[in-house]
Enzyme design. Sequence first.
Site, PDB file in Angstrom:
ATOM      1  N   ASP A 119      89.763 -61.954 -21.092  1.00 22.73           N
ATOM      2  CA  ASP A 119      91.198 -62.294 -21.118  1.00 22.73           C
ATOM      3  C   ASP A 119      92.016 -62.630 -19.832  1.00 22.73           C
ATOM      4  OD1 ASP A 119      91.299 -62.346 -23.895  1.00 22.73           O
ATOM      5  OD2 ASP A 119      92.595 -60.481 -24.159  1.00 22.73           O
ATOM      6  N   ASP A 180      85.026 -50.938 -16.438  1.00 21.71           N
ATOM      7  CA  ASP A 180      84.755 -50.186 -15.180  1.00 21.71           C
ATOM      8  C   ASP A 180      83.728 -48.956 -16.004  1.00 21.71           C
ATOM      9  OD1 ASP A 180      86.967 -49.038 -17.013  1.00 21.71           O
ATOM     10  OD2 ASP A 180      87.014 -47.231 -15.528  1.00 21.71           O
ATOM     11  N   ASP A 272      92.329 -47.767 -30.216  1.00 22.84           N
ATOM     12  CA  ASP A 272      91.363 -47.208 -30.677  1.00 22.84           C
ATOM     13  C   ASP A 272      91.504 -45.919 -31.386  1.00 22.84           C
ATOM     14  OD1 ASP A 272      93.056 -45.750 -28.739  1.00 22.84           O
ATOM     15  OD2 ASP A 272      91.362 -46.128 -27.060  1.00 22.84           O
TER      16      ASP A 272
END
Length: 515
Positions: A119, A180, A272
Amino acid sequence: MEAAEQIAVVWKQVRGPVIVPLLRASVMVCLAMCVILFVEKVYMAVVIVAMRLIGRRPERQWRWEPLRDDDPELGNAAYPMVLVQIPMYNEREVYKKSIGAVCGLSWPSDRIVIQVLDDSTEPAIKELVQVECQRWANKGVNIKYEIRDNRRGYKAGALKEGMKHGYVKDCDFVVIFDADFQPEPDYLSRAMPFLIHNPEIALVQARWVFVNANECLMTRMQEMSLDYHFKVEQEVGSSAYAFFGFNGTAGVWRISALNEAGGWKDRTTVEDMDLAVRASLKGWKFVYLGDLRVKSELPSTFKAFRYQQHRWSCGPANLFRKMLMEIVKNQKVTLWKKIYVIYNFFFVRKIIGHILTSVFYCLVIPATVFVPEVEIPRWGYFYIPTVITLLNAVGTPRSFHLVIFWVLFENVMSLHRTKATFSGLLELGRVNEWVVTEKLGDVLKMKVQSKVTKKLRMRIRERLQLLELGVAAYIFFCGSYDLLFGKRYYYIFLFMQSIAFFVVGVGFVGTLVPN
């Protein structure tokens, strides 16, 4: 002089009928919350100790057998088709590591699809990511580079859009790794057997470990808080209730469970957790693997950390507001599980835990120095908080000597978390703002250290945090009054806490990251 006399007169008039009853009520509410939090911490400690004593490991609790490919008739068909999603947004510093780690997973190349959901809004970064994907594709890795023309829904929108591609229909499971995160090669071979052999399991979650925990004092403080979350909260939820909040990354989902729960939704900043609660209400079970560790990065700057904590505090409170009645009315889960989700998971940990710290220790206790009629029992301001602190700190034994710094820093951060919590509960302000946490990767190890230092140095007006400075002044004034006129010795704590607020307020924390 006249103004001071007028203030004194007004203070005498409102002190008895207004200030004293209000402050007493505040103390009683805070003590009640303190007891609630204490019981929760002790309960989780007892569960953890019991789990250790009886040896209740996930491999014993659930069926687990290693995958075998020695059947010549099945071949690689013994391995399910897995989709791995890597959502990205301008991840210049870490994209190579995450893509490289995922491409190094030990899994048959014809049974895995790696999907990079980019994105990014900077063309140069998009080109770098695309070139990296092509480089791995040339090595025979089944990797897809996917972009979209808007950022609607942020991460949830990207993940949802990624599931719409035709090749996904052949996949049975989906793994998510933030940009990450760097999984070890055996990640899938250790996690997948739980899902393959236990059809009632929807999610297998791995633990996070942090490559930059030793970077500075702020990252050490973060490690202490997150270690408790992973070593205690996640373990208790998994072992006792087969439920915990999905952490958004380093987890494997059964796609059928994900779809049955309604897929990804962007109605809060914790998509989530939203998915995990909805899947749990459908009767699905979760497994947490504390010994399956995935390397990740902690925010290195205070600004990035503050944005992250706002999202992690505002989102759960807002989700609690949206899903409370849905959880209450649900018929597929047991009463005990509903109580655990509503009371323990949301109310105590996501609301009381934040509000108590800031209101009691940063507002109410300092205020009582001006009103000696209002007394706080020693168990409320010392004994119980000490036990709670020690139970939190045992998760990171190597940082036990930093526990005082951790307490002071957590109190400072509780101010932001409380603001975010009320924003989520009342749907105010930046309730749906999704700011990507900045990652620095190896930027601090580059040879051009001077350029990095210049990049990270902030302007004076950006360094100053007026809210922290205001609270520092208030607590310092209360501490000074207690030192001169009080008899409770609160000033020892108050002076330390005011210094912590001041240090953060003038930008001496997480502003210039050391090498």
